[in-house]
Design an enzyme around this catalytic site. Structure first.
Site, short mmCIF file in Angstrom:
data_model
loop_
_atom_site.label_atom_id
_atom_site.label_comp_id
_atom_site.label_asym_id
_atom_site.label_seq_id
_atom_site.Cartn_x
_atom_site.Cartn_y
_atom_site.Cartn_z
N ASP A 67 1.06 -1.39 0.34
CA ASP A 67 -0.20 0.16 -0.37
C ASP A 67 0.67 1.33 0.06
O ASP A 67 2.14 1.36 0.42
CB ASP A 67 -1.72 -0.06 0.83
CG ASP A 67 -0.35 -0.35 2.49
OD1 ASP A 67 1.04 -0.35 2.55
OD2 ASP A 67 -0.85 -0.71 3.52
N ASN A 136 -7.59 -2.58 14.62
CA ASN A 136 -9.35 -3.64 14.07
C ASN A 136 -9.73 -4.43 13.11
O ASN A 136 -9.64 -4.85 12.32
CB ASN A 136 -9.56 -1.80 13.31
CG ASN A 136 -8.72 -1.54 11.64
OD1 ASN A 136 -8.06 -2.03 11.63
ND2 ASN A 136 -9.76 -0.47 11.56
N HIS A 138 -7.35 -4.72 10.33
CA HIS A 138 -6.85 -4.79 9.35
C HIS A 138 -5.73 -5.21 8.27
O HIS A 138 -4.91 -5.10 9.02
CB HIS A 138 -7.31 -3.15 9.17
CG HIS A 138 -6.04 -2.04 8.95
ND1 HIS A 138 -5.56 -0.43 9.37
CD2 HIS A 138 -4.37 -2.77 8.22
CE1 HIS A 138 -4.10 -0.43 9.22
NE2 HIS A 138 -4.32 -0.94 9.67
N GLU A 143 -10.28 -1.96 5.45
CA GLU A 143 -10.11 -1.80 6.90
C GLU A 143 -11.98 -2.53 6.72
O GLU A 143 -12.32 -2.89 5.94
CB GLU A 143 -10.78 -0.33 6.24
CG GLU A 143 -9.86 0.09 6.70
CD GLU A 143 -8.79 0.96 7.55
OE1 GLU A 143 -8.97 0.16 8.25
OE2 GLU A 143 -8.09 1.82 7.51
C1 F6R Z 1 2.10 -1.29 6.01
C2 F6R Z 1 -0.06 -2.21 6.16
C3 F6R Z 1 -0.64 -2.20 7.50
C4 F6R Z 1 0.30 -2.47 8.95
C5 F6R Z 1 -0.47 -1.83 9.51
C6 F6R Z 1 -0.24 -2.25 11.11
O1 F6R Z 1 1.69 -1.45 4.86
O2 F6R Z 1 -0.01 -2.30 5.24
O3 F6R Z 1 -1.84 -3.19 6.94
O4 F6R Z 1 0.75 -3.71 8.39
O5 F6R Z 1 -1.54 -1.59 10.12
O6 F6R Z 1 0.79 -0.85 11.60
P1 F6R Z 1 2.33 -1.98 12.94
O7 F6R Z 1 2.68 -2.61 12.31
O8 F6R Z 1 2.74 -0.38 12.43
O9 F6R Z 1 1.51 -2.02 13.74
#
Ligand code: F6R
Length: 241
Positions: A67, A136, A138, A143
Site C-alpha cells: 500500500d 481494527n 485490517h 478496513e
Molecule cells: C502497512 C500495512 C498496514 C500495517 C498495519 C500494522 O503496509 O499495510 O496494514 O501492517 O497497520 O501497522 P504496524 O506494524 O505499524 O503496527
C-alpha cells in the site's frame, strides 16, 4: 493457519527472516510482497544483515508493496516509498526497477490499480506476502466493512487507522485520509502469507482473526482460509488466544 507464539519481537524477526532467507536461497528470483509500519522493521534489519554477510543476494528478487498513502508525494518523509528505501532497499543490492510501491499519485487511480495487480501476475505471483495487522483487524489498508475486497483499489481510511498512524505526521491535516492498497483477493493469491503481530494493542484483533468467524468485519480473519498462512505473535498480542 499456523500460529507461532514467540517470546518477543526479536524472536519473531529471527524466525520470519529465516523463512524469507530460505525462500531466496531456494529461489533467487523470489517475488516478495512487503509491508510497512513497525511490525516488519526488525525482520528487514535481519535481511540486511544476511545480505551484508553474503548469505543472500536480492539482485534477482522482485518486491511489491501492499500500500501507499493517496496524494502524498513519494518524496514525503512519511510515504511508504521513503519507508521502504530507508528500512530496506537502500541497504541491499535490489534493483530499483524490481521494487514496486504503489504510486500514491496516479493520473487514473482505477486504471493504475488494475495495472498494479497485472504486474504482480505477470511477474509470476507473490511467493511470500509479509503482513502486519491493524488494531481494527485490517490487513494492507483493507478496513473492516461488510464485504471482502478484491484487487488493488483506492480506499478511505477509518478513524481508528488515522488515529494509529497520525503519530508519524506533524498534524492531523497532513495525515492522508485515503490510500491505494492491495485488496484481500490480491493478498490471498500469495503462495505463502506471514503476518506479524506484537504488543497489547493487537490482542483483540489477533483473537478475532484466529478465533472469530471469517468476516469482513475483521479482514485478517480471511487468512483462516489461506492454505499456507503463518501468524507470528508475541506474548502480549497472543494474550487473548
Ligand atoms: C502497512 C500495512 C498496514 C500495517 C498495519 C500494522 O503496509 O499495510 O496494514 O501492517 O497497520 O501497522 P504496524 O506494524 O505499524 O503496527
Amino acid at each position: 493457519m499456523n500460529i507461532i507464539k514467540c517470546s518477543d519481537a526479536d524472536e519473531i524477526a529471527q524466525k520470519v527472516s529465516e523463512m524469507i532467507i530460505n525462500k531466496i536461497k531456494e529461489k533467487p528470483n523470489a517475488i516478495l510482497g512487503l509491508a510497512t509500519g513497525a511490525s516488519p522493521v526488525k525482520t528487514y534489519k535481519k535481511l540486511i544483515e544476511a545480505y551484508k554477510k553474503g548469505e543472500i543476494s536480492f539482485k534477482d528478487v522482485k518486491t511489491f508493496n501492499l500500500d501507499e498513502y493517496y496524494h502524498l508525494p513519494k518524496s514525503n518523509k512519511n510515504s511508504y516509498y521513503t519507508f521502504m528505501h530507508e528500512n530496506l532497499f537502500n541497504s541491499i543490492d535490489i534493483k530499483e526497477e524490481n521494487t514496486h510501491v504503489p504510486d500514491g499519485n496516479p493520473a487514473d487511480a482505477d486504471y493504475y490499480c488494475k495495472e498494479y495487480d497485472k504486474s504482480i501476475d505477470d511477474a509470476g505471483g507473490i511467493d511470500i506476502q509479509l503482513l502486519g495487522i491493524g488494531r481494527n483487524g485490517h490487513i494492507g489498508f483493507n478496513e473492516p466493512s461488510d464485504h471482502f475486497t478484491s484487487g488493488t483499489y483506492k480506499v478511505s481510511l477509518t478513524p481508528s487507522t488515522i488515529e494509529a498512524n497520525r503519530i508519524y505526521f506533524d498534524s492531523e491535516e497532513e495525515m492522508p485520509k485515503e490510500a491505494i492498497t492491495m485488496g484481500v483477493e490480491s493478498i490471498l493469491k500469495a503462495k505463502t502469507v506471514i503476518l506479524i503481530a506484537t504488543g497489547k494493542f493487537k490482542a483483540e484483533a489477533v483473537r478475532d482473526m484466529v478465533k472469530g468467524a471469517v468476516s469482513p468485519s475483521c479482514p485478517a480473519s480471511v487468512l483462516q482460509k489461506h492454505p499456507d498462512a503463518y501468524i507470528f505473535v508475541d506474548e502480549e498480542a497472543a494474550a487473548l488466544l
